[in-house]
Write a protein that holds these residues in place. Structure first.
Motif, mmCIF file in Angstrom:
data_model
loop_
_atom_site.group_PDB
_atom_site.id
_atom_site.type_symbol
_atom_site.label_atom_id
_atom_site.label_comp_id
_atom_site.label_asym_id
_atom_site.label_seq_id
_atom_site.Cartn_x
_atom_site.Cartn_y
_atom_site.Cartn_z
ATOM 1 N N SER A 102 -5.669 10.379 -5.369
ATOM 2 C CA SER A 102 -4.547 9.501 -5.061
ATOM 3 C C SER A 102 -3.240 10.266 -5.166
ATOM 4 N N ARG A 135 -5.478 3.866 4.532
ATOM 5 C CA ARG A 135 -4.559 4.976 4.790
ATOM 6 C C ARG A 135 -5.116 5.893 5.874
ATOM 7 N N TYR A 141 1.636 2.122 -3.547
ATOM 8 C CA TYR A 141 0.472 2.153 -4.445
ATOM 9 C C TYR A 141 0.533 3.379 -5.341
ATOM 10 N N LYS A 167 -9.271 1.265 -4.957
ATOM 11 C CA LYS A 167 -8.937 2.647 -4.596
ATOM 12 C C LYS A 167 -9.651 3.067 -3.312
ATOM 13 N N ARG A 170 -0.044 -6.227 -1.398
ATOM 14 C CA ARG A 170 -0.494 -4.839 -1.466
ATOM 15 C C ARG A 170 -0.812 -4.303 -0.066
ATOM 16 N N PHE A 171 -1.410 -5.147 0.757
ATOM 17 C CA PHE A 171 -1.705 -4.780 2.149
ATOM 18 C C PHE A 171 -1.029 -5.798 3.073
ATOM 19 N N ASP A 231 -6.760 -0.018 -9.212
ATOM 20 C CA ASP A 231 -6.280 1.350 -9.096
ATOM 21 C C ASP A 231 -7.258 2.334 -9.718
ATOM 22 N N THR A 258 -7.947 1.267 -0.361
ATOM 23 C CA THR A 258 -6.622 1.834 -0.100
ATOM 24 C C THR A 258 -6.741 3.134 0.672
ATOM 25 N N TRP A 299 -4.022 -9.613 -3.053
ATOM 26 C CA TRP A 299 -3.698 -8.399 -2.300
ATOM 27 C C TRP A 299 -2.800 -8.646 -1.091
ATOM 28 N N GLU A 356 0.817 -1.207 0.000
ATOM 29 C CA GLU A 356 0.000 0.000 0.000
ATOM 30 C C GLU A 356 0.848 1.252 0.000
#
Length: 367
Positions: A113, A154, A81, A147, A183-184, A95, A150, A180, A78
């Motif tokens: 973003s 955050r 990203y 998105k 990604r996370f 995304d 994410t 993912w 992340e």
């Protein structure tokens, strides 16, 4: 009346979630894109992506895309990203916020973003393999929700991401959680109820298993499957059907072999089973070993860590706790063969109402 596909009022009433914590929802599925909603679970400090199981004919078409296909686990976390035009340098899913579907309801504004250009060495490529329809569905849900999720994570750095579902929804959740997992990192987990067959055995057998190359590493430590004893969809994939067809074909072609199997099994099942000898059992074990050597099709299995619920609580109208009911962890190999019996396609063993009822009873029995 018309089939009710869901709405925010029903969601809020059913779950007790505050309306302000409903982030987004899409109640209408398409082929290879199931319905879903995203909420904040403030009590458990989680962002929850819930994916609906099979309900419409379009969902059935997704189920029927049952061949296997490879997928790539995202390379970026992340923190890396990016939504830039040249994001193709990093393998990402999700995304963008939507795909133009008019049914999407987003209740929270999205912040623009932040584009980060980073230079870092890519980690080893992780390649997974799974049910094609569920891969395509996971990619589609990922594109529509990535998105939003994410930005939520955050904004809530102490929150985790829970992806869950029943049946098809659980299978898609498992694939998306795998996609993912980088990604996370350490923040995403999948829970599936009544999960179907999703991954091949080498993915399920170990949290980390290398095959053929150092660059091909399978990971599923963040995936949990909860399956009711006898659920028919836990043992059905194209490979299972191919194997049982091969075995039946062998028995049909070899009359002597078939007749011998029937004779010895009839002895075991008869009232005179006392006449069965050790030689009969040994012969049948060897016959089964012979058939299994021919049953080599690629089969899929329920994903991740598998827990099976069994006992009297599986009955809808269970009014007694006289019989012990339990949930226990099992190996994926338990689901390697299609079992032929009178209730092998009993869909009442799979419906979500049964799982909800059983889990509620199990929860009360532990109070």
């Amino acid at each position: 009346g018309r089939l009710h596909f869901g709405d925010i009022n029903a969601l809020v009433k059913r779950t007790g979630i505050d309306r302000s914590d409903v982030i987004a929802a899409n109640w209408h599925s398409k082929v290879n894109r199931p319905a879903y909603f995203i909420v904040r679970d403030v009590k458990r400090r989680s962002i929850v992506l819930s994916i609906r199981g099979t309900l419409s004919p379009r969902d059935i078409l997704t189920d029927l895309c049952a061949s296997t296909e490879n997928f790539i686990v995202e390379d970026c976390s992340e923190g890396n990203y990016t939504a830039s035009d040249n994001a193709g340098d990093i393998a990402t899913i999700g995304d963008i916020g939507d795909d133009g579907d008019s049914h999407i309801i987003t209740t929270q504004p999205l912040q623009p973003s932040i584009v980060k250009k980073t230079s870092f060495s890519k980690p080893p490529l992780i390649i997974g393999r799974a049910h094609k329809g569920m891969i395509d569905a996971a990619k589609s849900v990922g594109r529509m929700t990535g998105k939003i999720i994410t930005e939520e994570l955050r904004s809530h750095p102490d929150y985790s991401l829970i992806i869950l579902g029943h049946s098809l929804g659980g299978g898609v959740a498992a694939v998306l959680a795998a996609m993912w997992s980088r990604r996370f990192p350490g923040r995403v987990k999948s829970y599936g109820y009544g999960n179907p067959c999703v991954f091949p055995l080498e993915w399920c057998r170990s949290p980390s298993l290398s095959t053929h190359s150092d660059k091909v590493i399978h990971e599923c430590n963040n995936i949990v499957s909860v399956i009711g004893e006898g659920d028919p969809f836990s043992r059905i994939s194209l490979g299972h059907l191919a194997d049982i067809s091969k075995a039946l074909s062998l028995l049909c072609r070899d009359k002597g072999f078939r007749d011998e199997v029937l004779k010895r099994t009839d002895l075991i099942n008869s009232a005179d089973s006392i006449d069965v000898t050790d030689r009969d059992y040994v012969w049948l074990v060897n016959a089964m070993a012979f058939l299994r050597n021919e049953m080599i099709a690629e089969k899929l299995f329920p994903p991740g860590h598998i827990y099976v619920m069994s006992g009297s609580l599986l009955e809808f109208n269970a009014k007694t706790r006289a019989n012990i009911s339990m949930i226990q962890k099992v190996e994926a190999n338990r689901f390697k063969e299609l079992q032929l019996h009178a209730r092998m396609f009993d869909l009442t063993l799979h419906i979500p109402a049964r799982y909800e009822s059983v889990l509620q009873r199990l929860s009360k029995s532990n109070d």
